[in-house]
Design a protein around this motif. Structure first.
Motif, PDB file in Angstrom:
ATOM      1  N   TRP A  57      -1.607  -6.561   2.371  1.00  0.00           N
ATOM      2  CA  TRP A  57      -1.805  -6.409   0.925  1.00  0.00           C
ATOM      3  C   TRP A  57      -1.995  -7.744   0.212  1.00  0.00           C
ATOM      4  CZ3 TRP A  57      -2.640  -2.349  -2.242  1.00  0.00           C
ATOM      5  CH2 TRP A  57      -2.496  -1.086  -1.687  1.00  0.00           C
ATOM      6  N   THR A  58      -1.776  -8.847   0.907  1.00  0.00           N
ATOM      7  CA  THR A  58      -1.795 -10.157   0.258  1.00  0.00           C
ATOM      8  C   THR A  58      -3.095 -10.426  -0.497  1.00  0.00           C
ATOM      9  OG1 THR A  58      -0.235 -11.050   1.853  1.00  0.00           O
ATOM     10  CG2 THR A  58      -1.577 -12.639   0.673  1.00  0.00           C
ATOM     11  N   ASP A  59      -4.224 -10.170   0.119  1.00  0.00           N
ATOM     12  CA  ASP A  59      -5.504 -10.449  -0.534  1.00  0.00           C
ATOM     13  C   ASP A  59      -5.838  -9.453  -1.646  1.00  0.00           C
ATOM     14  OD1 ASP A  59      -5.911 -12.680   1.044  1.00  0.00           O
ATOM     15  OD2 ASP A  59      -7.067 -11.582   2.552  1.00  0.00           O
ATOM     16  N   ARG A  60      -5.122  -8.336  -1.694  1.00  0.00           N
ATOM     17  CA  ARG A  60      -5.381  -7.302  -2.704  1.00  0.00           C
ATOM     18  C   ARG A  60      -4.307  -7.231  -3.779  1.00  0.00           C
ATOM     19  NH1 ARG A  60      -5.676  -2.016   0.522  1.00  0.00           N
ATOM     20  NH2 ARG A  60      -4.166  -3.055   1.861  1.00  0.00           N
ATOM     21  N   TRP A  61      -3.251  -8.060  -3.647  1.00  0.00           N
ATOM     22  CA  TRP A  61      -2.106  -7.960  -4.555  1.00  0.00           C
ATOM     23  C   TRP A  61      -2.502  -8.123  -6.019  1.00  0.00           C
ATOM     24  CZ3 TRP A  61       2.497  -5.995  -4.906  1.00  0.00           C
ATOM     25  CH2 TRP A  61       3.360  -6.420  -5.912  1.00  0.00           C
ATOM     26  N   LEU A  62      -3.255  -9.168  -6.337  1.00  0.00           N
ATOM     27  CA  LEU A  62      -3.609  -9.411  -7.735  1.00  0.00           C
ATOM     28  C   LEU A  62      -4.494  -8.298  -8.296  1.00  0.00           C
ATOM     29  CD1 LEU A  62      -4.025 -13.283  -7.716  1.00  0.00           C
ATOM     30  CD2 LEU A  62      -2.079 -11.917  -8.544  1.00  0.00           C
ATOM     31  N   ASP A  63      -5.308  -7.678  -7.452  1.00  0.00           N
ATOM     32  CA  ASP A  63      -6.087  -6.515  -7.901  1.00  0.00           C
ATOM     33  C   ASP A  63      -5.159  -5.329  -8.177  1.00  0.00           C
ATOM     34  OD1 ASP A  63      -8.536  -7.847  -7.709  1.00  0.00           O
ATOM     35  OD2 ASP A  63      -8.812  -7.246  -5.619  1.00  0.00           O
ATOM     36  N   LEU A  64      -4.168  -5.135  -7.312  1.00  0.00           N
ATOM     37  CA  LEU A  64      -3.221  -4.034  -7.484  1.00  0.00           C
ATOM     38  C   LEU A  64      -2.454  -4.174  -8.796  1.00  0.00           C
ATOM     39  CD1 LEU A  64      -1.737  -1.537  -6.236  1.00  0.00           C
ATOM     40  CD2 LEU A  64      -0.094  -3.190  -5.298  1.00  0.00           C
ATOM     41  N   VAL A  65      -1.984  -5.380  -9.100  1.00  0.00           N
ATOM     42  CA  VAL A  65      -1.176  -5.586 -10.300  1.00  0.00           C
ATOM     43  C   VAL A  65      -2.013  -5.953 -11.530  1.00  0.00           C
ATOM     44  CG1 VAL A  65       0.860  -6.194  -8.951  1.00  0.00           C
ATOM     45  CG2 VAL A  65      -0.667  -8.020  -9.771  1.00  0.00           C
ATOM     46  N   GLY A  66      -3.317  -5.998 -11.394  1.00  0.00           N
ATOM     47  CA  GLY A  66      -4.195  -6.376 -12.509  1.00  0.00           C
ATOM     48  C   GLY A  66      -4.049  -5.509 -13.754  1.00  0.00           C
ATOM     49  N   PRO A  67      -4.139  -4.183 -13.639  1.00  0.00           N
ATOM     50  CA  PRO A  67      -3.975  -3.341 -14.833  1.00  0.00           C
ATOM     51  C   PRO A  67      -2.590  -3.479 -15.475  1.00  0.00           C
ATOM     52  CG  PRO A  67      -5.056  -2.109 -13.089  1.00  0.00           C
ATOM     53  CD  PRO A  67      -4.573  -3.407 -12.475  1.00  0.00           C
ATOM     54  N   PHE A  68      -1.558  -3.593 -14.648  1.00  0.00           N
ATOM     55  CA  PHE A  68      -0.198  -3.803 -15.148  1.00  0.00           C
ATOM     56  C   PHE A  68      -0.095  -5.130 -15.900  1.00  0.00           C
ATOM     57  CE2 PHE A  68       4.112  -5.532 -13.812  1.00  0.00           C
ATOM     58  CZ  PHE A  68       4.833  -4.883 -14.805  1.00  0.00           C
ATOM     59  N   THR A  69      -0.694  -6.168 -15.332  1.00  0.00           N
ATOM     60  CA  THR A  69      -0.680  -7.488 -15.957  1.00  0.00           C
ATOM     61  C   THR A  69      -1.365  -7.448 -17.320  1.00  0.00           C
ATOM     62  OG1 THR A  69      -0.647  -8.565 -13.802  1.00  0.00           O
ATOM     63  CG2 THR A  69      -1.426  -9.890 -15.666  1.00  0.00           C
ATOM     64  N   ALA A 102       3.592   1.007 -12.417  1.00  0.00           N
ATOM     65  CA  ALA A 102       3.458  -0.136 -11.503  1.00  0.00           C
ATOM     66  C   ALA A 102       4.664  -0.267 -10.582  1.00  0.00           C
ATOM     67  CB  ALA A 102       3.254  -1.419 -12.299  1.00  0.00           C
ATOM     68  N   THR A 103       5.867  -0.173 -11.139  1.00  0.00           N
ATOM     69  CA  THR A 103       7.073  -0.448 -10.345  1.00  0.00           C
ATOM     70  C   THR A 103       7.538   0.735  -9.504  1.00  0.00           C
ATOM     71  OG1 THR A 103       8.542   0.105 -12.192  1.00  0.00           O
ATOM     72  CG2 THR A 103       7.867  -2.215 -11.951  1.00  0.00           C
ATOM     73  N   GLN A 104       7.170   1.945  -9.887  1.00  0.00           N
ATOM     74  CA  GLN A 104       7.635   3.114  -9.153  1.00  0.00           C
ATOM     75  C   GLN A 104       6.567   3.733  -8.264  1.00  0.00           C
ATOM     76  OE1 GLN A 104       9.345   5.751 -12.084  1.00  0.00           O
ATOM     77  NE2 GLN A 104      10.705   4.158 -12.855  1.00  0.00           N
ATOM     78  N   GLU A 105       5.295   3.555  -8.631  1.00  0.00           N
ATOM     79  CA  GLU A 105       4.223   4.210  -7.871  1.00  0.00           C
ATOM     80  C   GLU A 105       3.327   3.236  -7.107  1.00  0.00           C
ATOM     81  OE1 GLU A 105       1.991   6.764 -10.487  1.00  0.00           O
ATOM     82  OE2 GLU A 105       3.817   7.451 -11.489  1.00  0.00           O
ATOM     83  N   GLU A 106       2.959   2.125  -7.730  1.00  0.00           N
ATOM     84  CA  GLU A 106       1.929   1.261  -7.148  1.00  0.00           C
ATOM     85  C   GLU A 106       2.477   0.113  -6.299  1.00  0.00           C
ATOM     86  OE1 GLU A 106      -1.337   2.141 -10.651  1.00  0.00           O
ATOM     87  OE2 GLU A 106      -0.168   0.296 -10.742  1.00  0.00           O
ATOM     88  N   MET A 107       3.366  -0.671  -6.831  1.00  0.00           N
ATOM     89  CA  MET A 107       3.843  -1.863  -6.119  1.00  0.00           C
ATOM     90  C   MET A 107       4.620  -1.580  -4.829  1.00  0.00           C
ATOM     91  SD  MET A 107       5.189  -4.351  -9.127  1.00  0.00           S
ATOM     92  CE  MET A 107       4.102  -5.173 -10.257  1.00  0.00           C
ATOM     93  N   PRO A 108       5.491  -0.587  -4.798  1.00  0.00           N
ATOM     94  CA  PRO A 108       6.317  -0.401  -3.593  1.00  0.00           C
ATOM     95  C   PRO A 108       5.537  -0.298  -2.289  1.00  0.00           C
ATOM     96  CG  PRO A 108       7.227   0.899  -5.373  1.00  0.00           C
ATOM     97  CD  PRO A 108       5.891   0.360  -5.862  1.00  0.00           C
ATOM     98  N   GLN A 109       4.361   0.314  -2.305  1.00  0.00           N
ATOM     99  CA  GLN A 109       3.578   0.457  -1.077  1.00  0.00           C
ATOM    100  C   GLN A 109       3.162  -0.886  -0.477  1.00  0.00           C
ATOM    101  OE1 GLN A 109      -0.354   2.184  -1.839  1.00  0.00           O
ATOM    102  NE2 GLN A 109      -0.299   1.285  -3.896  1.00  0.00           N
ATOM    103  N   ALA A 110       3.102  -1.921  -1.299  1.00  0.00           N
ATOM    104  CA  ALA A 110       2.614  -3.227  -0.855  1.00  0.00           C
ATOM    105  C   ALA A 110       3.726  -4.231  -0.583  1.00  0.00           C
ATOM    106  CB  ALA A 110       1.663  -3.794  -1.912  1.00  0.00           C
TER     107      ALA A 110
END
Length: 107
Positions: free
Chosen positions: A14-26, A73-81
């Motif tokens: 997930w390292t290369d995709r992390w910032l994309d994953l958290v982008g909408p949350f950010t 973000a904290t309950q659905e998206e981030m935990p998988q990564a």
């Protein structure tokens, strides 16, 4: 001001995709009333560790953690990564912005 630093240990896949994953949350967090900053960095020692530095006006952190985008973000998206539960430092400090570093002066 509430000053927060969070360390996230991300799964290597997930390292290369992390910032994309958290982008909408950010983006949603940066748009919140009372948010002063919400900035991501990557560790120079561990490529799978991301560090979030954030700040809120004293009364704004409560609405932040109760927002829909925070919960999603904290309950659905981030935990998988994530490899482990993030580590956090959160303190109310007597400041309202960054200060100049006194040990270095640029003329």
């Amino acid at each position: 001001m509430i000053f927060i630093v969070v360390k996230f240990q991300v799964k290597p896949e997930w390292t290369d995709r992390w910032l994309d994953l958290v982008g909408p949350f950010t983006q949603a967090t940066r748009a919140e009333p009372g948010n002063k900053w919400f900035d991501w960095s990557r560790s120079v020692d561990d490529p799978n560790e991301f560090v979030l530095v954030e700040a809120f006006e004293d009364d704004a952190a409560g609405p932040h953690v109760n927002s829909d985008h925070f919960k999603k973000a904290t309950q659905e998206e981030m935990p998988q990564a994530l490899v482990s539960t993030p580590k956090i430092i959160s303190h109310t400090i007597d400041a309202d912005d960054w200060s100049a570093m006194g040990e270095i002066t640029i003329n």
